[in-house]
Enzyme design. Structure first.
Site, PDB file in Angstrom:
ATOM      1  N   ASN A  46      -3.686   5.869   5.860  1.00  0.00           N
ATOM      2  CA  ASN A  46      -4.432   6.677   6.822  1.00  0.00           C
ATOM      3  C   ASN A  46      -5.251   5.777   7.759  1.00  0.00           C
ATOM      4  O   ASN A  46      -5.110   4.550   7.755  1.00  0.00           O
ATOM      5  CB  ASN A  46      -5.334   7.690   6.094  1.00  0.00           C
ATOM      6  CG  ASN A  46      -6.400   6.998   5.245  1.00  0.00           C
ATOM      7  OD1 ASN A  46      -6.716   5.820   5.454  1.00  0.00           O
ATOM      8  ND2 ASN A  46      -6.951   7.722   4.282  1.00  0.00           N
ATOM      9  N   GLU A  74      11.825   4.331  17.756  1.00  0.00           N
ATOM     10  CA  GLU A  74      11.894   3.895  16.361  1.00  0.00           C
ATOM     11  C   GLU A  74      13.299   4.163  15.806  1.00  0.00           C
ATOM     12  O   GLU A  74      13.932   3.282  15.238  1.00  0.00           O
ATOM     13  CB  GLU A  74      10.846   4.675  15.551  1.00  0.00           C
ATOM     14  CG  GLU A  74      10.792   4.289  14.089  1.00  0.00           C
ATOM     15  CD  GLU A  74       9.925   5.249  13.277  1.00  0.00           C
ATOM     16  OE1 GLU A  74       9.533   6.314  13.807  1.00  0.00           O
ATOM     17  OE2 GLU A  74       9.652   4.933  12.105  1.00  0.00           O
ATOM     18  N   HIS A  75      13.753   5.429  15.966  1.00  0.00           N
ATOM     19  CA  HIS A  75      15.096   5.812  15.528  1.00  0.00           C
ATOM     20  C   HIS A  75      15.903   6.236  16.750  1.00  0.00           C
ATOM     21  O   HIS A  75      15.443   7.073  17.522  1.00  0.00           O
ATOM     22  CB  HIS A  75      15.055   7.013  14.583  1.00  0.00           C
ATOM     23  CG  HIS A  75      14.179   6.838  13.379  1.00  0.00           C
ATOM     24  ND1 HIS A  75      12.910   7.367  13.291  1.00  0.00           N
ATOM     25  CD2 HIS A  75      14.394   6.189  12.208  1.00  0.00           C
ATOM     26  CE1 HIS A  75      12.377   7.059  12.109  1.00  0.00           C
ATOM     27  NE2 HIS A  75      13.248   6.343  11.434  1.00  0.00           N
ATOM     28  N   GLN A 129      12.509  14.816  12.052  1.00  0.00           N
ATOM     29  CA  GLN A 129      11.367  14.020  12.514  1.00  0.00           C
ATOM     30  C   GLN A 129      10.138  14.897  12.639  1.00  0.00           C
ATOM     31  O   GLN A 129       9.043  14.535  12.218  1.00  0.00           O
ATOM     32  CB  GLN A 129      11.636  13.382  13.882  1.00  0.00           C
ATOM     33  CG  GLN A 129      12.478  12.141  13.835  1.00  0.00           C
ATOM     34  CD  GLN A 129      11.924  11.110  12.890  1.00  0.00           C
ATOM     35  OE1 GLN A 129      10.811  10.651  13.052  1.00  0.00           O
ATOM     36  NE2 GLN A 129      12.702  10.739  11.884  1.00  0.00           N
ATOM     37  N   TYR A 164       0.853  -1.184   0.000  1.00  0.00           N
ATOM     38  CA  TYR A 164       0.000   0.000   0.000  1.00  0.00           C
ATOM     39  C   TYR A 164       0.895   1.243   0.000  1.00  0.00           C
ATOM     40  O   TYR A 164       1.754   1.393   0.856  1.00  0.00           O
ATOM     41  CB  TYR A 164      -0.919   0.031   1.229  1.00  0.00           C
ATOM     42  CG  TYR A 164      -1.948   1.121   1.085  1.00  0.00           C
ATOM     43  CD1 TYR A 164      -3.208   0.826   0.587  1.00  0.00           C
ATOM     44  CD2 TYR A 164      -1.649   2.444   1.382  1.00  0.00           C
ATOM     45  CE1 TYR A 164      -4.147   1.830   0.392  1.00  0.00           C
ATOM     46  CE2 TYR A 164      -2.573   3.450   1.188  1.00  0.00           C
ATOM     47  CZ  TYR A 164      -3.820   3.135   0.696  1.00  0.00           C
ATOM     48  OH  TYR A 164      -4.738   4.124   0.492  1.00  0.00           O
ATOM     49  N   SER A 198       6.033   8.848  13.663  1.00  0.00           N
ATOM     50  CA  SER A 198       7.472   8.622  13.646  1.00  0.00           C
ATOM     51  C   SER A 198       8.146   9.283  14.844  1.00  0.00           C
ATOM     52  O   SER A 198       7.680  10.305  15.334  1.00  0.00           O
ATOM     53  CB  SER A 198       8.021   9.181  12.339  1.00  0.00           C
ATOM     54  OG  SER A 198       9.311   8.695  12.096  1.00  0.00           O
ATOM     55  N   ASP A 258      16.537   7.009   6.189  1.00  0.00           N
ATOM     56  CA  ASP A 258      15.229   7.137   5.538  1.00  0.00           C
ATOM     57  C   ASP A 258      15.310   6.854   4.043  1.00  0.00           C
ATOM     58  O   ASP A 258      14.313   6.471   3.423  1.00  0.00           O
ATOM     59  CB  ASP A 258      14.683   8.563   5.716  1.00  0.00           C
ATOM     60  CG  ASP A 258      14.238   8.829   7.141  1.00  0.00           C
ATOM     61  OD1 ASP A 258      13.985   7.856   7.864  1.00  0.00           O
ATOM     62  OD2 ASP A 258      14.154  10.014   7.524  1.00  0.00           O
ATOM     63  N   HIS A 280       7.669  15.645   9.839  1.00  0.00           N
ATOM     64  CA  HIS A 280       6.801  14.587   9.286  1.00  0.00           C
ATOM     65  C   HIS A 280       5.326  14.898   9.536  1.00  0.00           C
ATOM     66  O   HIS A 280       4.523  14.959   8.625  1.00  0.00           O
ATOM     67  CB  HIS A 280       7.141  13.226   9.901  1.00  0.00           C
ATOM     68  CG  HIS A 280       8.170  12.475   9.137  1.00  0.00           C
ATOM     69  ND1 HIS A 280       7.994  12.072   7.846  1.00  0.00           N
ATOM     70  CD2 HIS A 280       9.418  12.063   9.482  1.00  0.00           C
ATOM     71  CE1 HIS A 280       9.075  11.435   7.425  1.00  0.00           C
ATOM     72  NE2 HIS A 280       9.962  11.423   8.387  1.00  0.00           N
ATOM     73  N   GLN A 336     -10.900   0.172   0.355  1.00  0.00           N
ATOM     74  CA  GLN A 336     -11.304  -0.638  -0.809  1.00  0.00           C
ATOM     75  C   GLN A 336     -10.103  -1.308  -1.480  1.00  0.00           C
ATOM     76  O   GLN A 336     -10.214  -2.440  -1.979  1.00  0.00           O
ATOM     77  CB  GLN A 336     -12.120   0.191  -1.815  1.00  0.00           C
ATOM     78  CG  GLN A 336     -11.425   1.421  -2.386  1.00  0.00           C
ATOM     79  CD  GLN A 336     -11.554   2.652  -1.491  1.00  0.00           C
ATOM     80  OE1 GLN A 336     -11.872   2.552  -0.300  1.00  0.00           O
ATOM     81  NE2 GLN A 336     -11.296   3.823  -2.060  1.00  0.00           N
ATOM     82  N   GLU A 374      -2.275 -37.130  27.761  1.00  0.00           N
ATOM     83  CA  GLU A 374      -3.209 -36.067  27.346  1.00  0.00           C
ATOM     84  C   GLU A 374      -4.555 -36.646  26.926  1.00  0.00           C
ATOM     85  O   GLU A 374      -5.422 -35.899  26.458  1.00  0.00           O
ATOM     86  CB  GLU A 374      -2.586 -35.249  26.190  1.00  0.00           C
ATOM     87  CG  GLU A 374      -1.358 -34.453  26.622  1.00  0.00           C
ATOM     88  CD  GLU A 374      -0.793 -33.538  25.531  1.00  0.00           C
ATOM     89  OE1 GLU A 374      -1.258 -33.619  24.378  1.00  0.00           O
ATOM     90  OE2 GLU A 374       0.103 -32.736  25.854  1.00  0.00           O
ATOM     91  N   HIS A 399      -3.585 -40.457  18.729  1.00  0.00           N
ATOM     92  CA  HIS A 399      -2.208 -39.967  18.630  1.00  0.00           C
ATOM     93  C   HIS A 399      -1.242 -41.064  19.089  1.00  0.00           C
ATOM     94  O   HIS A 399      -0.234 -41.351  18.429  1.00  0.00           O
ATOM     95  CB  HIS A 399      -2.002 -38.736  19.521  1.00  0.00           C
ATOM     96  CG  HIS A 399      -2.537 -37.458  18.946  1.00  0.00           C
ATOM     97  ND1 HIS A 399      -3.878 -37.223  18.784  1.00  0.00           N
ATOM     98  CD2 HIS A 399      -1.899 -36.334  18.502  1.00  0.00           C
ATOM     99  CE1 HIS A 399      -4.038 -36.008  18.261  1.00  0.00           C
ATOM    100  NE2 HIS A 399      -2.860 -35.455  18.079  1.00  0.00           N
TER     101      HIS A 399
END
Lengths: 435, 435
Positions: B219, B332-333, B264, B135, B242, B366, B267, B196, B420, B425
């Site tokens: 989003n 994250e970073h 950062q 995506y 981020s 990045d 963003h 969709q 068991e 088995h």
């Protein structure tokens, strides 16, 4: 059981694709009532901690807990259970654990680094998770083998603390399960279950430390709770019913193959057992074996319902066609009961675990062969793996630029950052570029 | 921007823990209206295929599609975009792609097998997924670097078909994004987006093949759709805003560090930039640099809101304390802008990507350093890894018992299966035991 109680299909039939699709159709039904109940339990535990855990546990498991400490089982209780169980079972559990540990050791991933010609170093650092929670169902579905299969990979990965939750309905616990926890090296054990146990692990309470990942099977409430906390913590896949696909050239004892199918079918009514063979007479023979052997099983009613509802004996043109079908099905367990089975390995694209040869009963994989028995179900082997050490390790990228590397890379990054309209990115990179 | 527009904290303050918790607090809000909308879209696409995809796309993206073929972009269109873009940007994209490919090649996992003394063979077979969906957001957040970072690991893994979806609001597409798709080797491209597009990838339609895994940012509707189809297909983690955590000994140019924080912050308003340093004067200097540099940025409003709302300059006692804090935050970073940074690597337990040394701007990661820029956010580095080749490979266990192995293992499995209560088995295993 009558001979018409397991479906017979032929891959050459014109409507086979439709029939196969119907046979495989299974989807966990999202139950909005369950989801609402679980959301309420999660919310309560999140805000009220132990008090909420205690209330739900007393209600659902018919217990009389007064404080959080009462559902924390001391390590001594695990050791005591190990002493109590029969020697044969203890030896079997220990033998299984040793093999599972040995296999999983080979899955350990190592950190790596490499240096480029300009002195820039790139790499990947592997670290274990700190805390992992293992859910073990209570009551009849409380399996010591599951304790080994979930806890050992985490311990091999180097997880600092493996916390196990297992409900104790009416205060009852299974000694074999506790013994398995002792053998696997479980660090903490809480006698709680259901969505409230998942919530306690995900959010932490006064008595239960918050964990980073929750693994292990459970009922529909447990599954819904795991799905709801996914993202806040990691979870394993939500498992569907167990399945086996057997491919046989017709030369294995039909009783062996029938019993392999039955070993899946006895799990539960939704379990699926499918046999593919190019040999019609063999399919007939297995069908007869199924009828006869089923009657001897304590769990014959469950197995009969599973075979009738979801089982199939399928005639194929060849082993190659069987393999192609298997890749479409992406089975949890795939038995390749043929001569020289290794020749087919490269053709097997999607399967959780592959059992090769006439002597490899799938049940060996459930207990003690070494590989994990937590496997992707319902076709998810297309994109999922067996539970493993890698599920409890994670990676960090390493970038260490030399001044020369920063110069070279800074120019590229500057151009791309401006192409994306990110000026601070560009300047941050370009500051390190020497004219 | 005034000097009081970024928070100043001191780790020695008695209420620091509370302040830190507030600073980090972020949780994606489950919006039940969004979930209901998404559920309806998923259901429509699942049952009506292309027709539903076309309706939603025409409505949300203001297009006039009449048939599925119109949202399938031919490969030639990718090549044409590559020819159209400026040479400098093409070269930068190609240089970045080459480095990303080289780094990710090292992540490839290999199948392995070993034989035990009794002839039993155990192993793990690695196979790539067949089809993966990527995506890519449309409009302003449509980043060519994201195309490279998501598609290249899948191609390196050996995925047969990488299908990309990118919405084309008002029919507009970003040439850089198409060029990146050409360079990355994207196999199929569909100009659709939103829930969709996720539905089309998860369920398949007449024009879009069903995929095994869906990755890439989007989003709130895209995130909700990915969460809803999780289980039917695999997904990557749902990303939060981020973040960067910089640890600096005070000896790096304060402008460099300020720009790293700003990269950062630009963003989005939710992005988080935190600096830890034992040097008060340096924190003051960075604060001044931030004020000054901010004004020069085209995205100054976003960056200012991010710094004021979620940024912080934190005084610590030592680099060691900074590292301990970093492990709590699991950023994250993580930039470790100090002398001899490699000495601290072993102390870093949780971080998505680690940038070592004064010359390693986070922005290099990045775009073009090589490691992936899709990284675990919001503390999920405790249990998640950067996107990698391993996300597009899966494992199958292999068990091939010799008759001797089946005899030995069958006895263990028989004992445990009876423990068991699973008689089929036990028998299935015991059939292969020779007296």
């Amino acid at each position: 059981m009558t001979t018409d109680s397991i479906r017979r299909l032929n891959a050459a039939d014109s409507d086979f694709d439709t029939q196969l699709q119907q046979l495989l159709a299974w989807e966990s039904v999202a139950d909005t009532r369950v989801e609402a109940t679980v959301a309420e339990i999660l919310q309560q535990v999140r805000t009220r901690g132990d008090a909420a855990v205690i209330e739900y546990t007393n209600r659902f498991d018919r217990r009389q807990l007064q404080s959080g400490s009462e559902f924390c089982l001391p390590q001594a209780a695990l050791g005591a259970a190990l002493e109590r169980i029969p020697a044969a079972e203890r030896q079997a559990l220990e033998a299984a654990a040793e093999r599972v540990r040995a296999y999983h050791q080979r899955q350990l991933q190592e950190s790596w680094r490499y240096e480029e010609s300009d002195g820039t170093v790139l790499g990947q650092q592997i670290t274990p998770m700190e805390r992992v929670g293992i859910y073990v169902p209570g009551g009849k579905a409380s399996y010591p083998s599951s304790v080994l299969m979930n806890a050992i990979p985490a311990k091999v990965a180097g997880v600092d603390c493996v916390a196990m939750v297992v409900p104790a309905p009416d205060g009852q616990l299974n000694d074999l399960v506790l013994a398995a926890a002792a053998i696997a090296g479980v660090d903490q054990l809480y006698t709680i279950g259901g969505a409230q146990a998942v919530a306690a692990l995900a959010y932490g309470t006064e008595s239960v430390p918050q964990v980073d990942k929750i693994v292990g099977p459970g009922n529909i409430f447990v599954a819904a709770a795991k799905r709801a906390v996914f993202g806040r913590v990691a979870i394993d896949m939500i498992a569907g019913p167990s399945e086996i696909l057997v491919i046989c050239d017709g030369k294995t004892d039909p009783d062996w193959i029938a019993m392999d199918l039955l070993s899946q079918a006895e799990h539960d009514q939704q379990a699926q057992s499918i046999l593919l063979s190019p040999d019609t007479a063999f399919l007939d023979a297995v069908e007869k074996s199924l009828s006869r052997l089923l009657d001897e099983l304590p769990r014959r009613e469950i197995a009969a319902q599973s075979l009738a509802g979801r089982g199939a004996l399928i005639q194929v043109a060849s082993i190659e066609e069987a393999l192609a079908l298997s890749n479409r099905i992406a089975p949890e367990h795939l038995e390749v009961s043929v001569e020289d089975p290794e020749q087919y390995l490269a053709q097997i694209r999607h399967a959780g675990a592959i059992f090769l040869g006439r002597h490899t009963a799938e049940a060996l994989g459930d207990y003690c062969a070494g590989p994990n028995h937590v496997l992707p179900t319902s076709g998810t082997a297309r994109f999922s793996s067996p539970l493993g050490v890698y599920d409890f390790q994670k990676r960090s990228s390493i970038i260490y630029c030399s001044p020369e590397g920063a110069d070279k890379l800074g120019r590229v990054a500057g151009t791309l950052a401006r192409g994306e309209g990110l000026e601070a990115h560009a300047r941050s990179a370009l500051y390190r570029v020497t004219e």
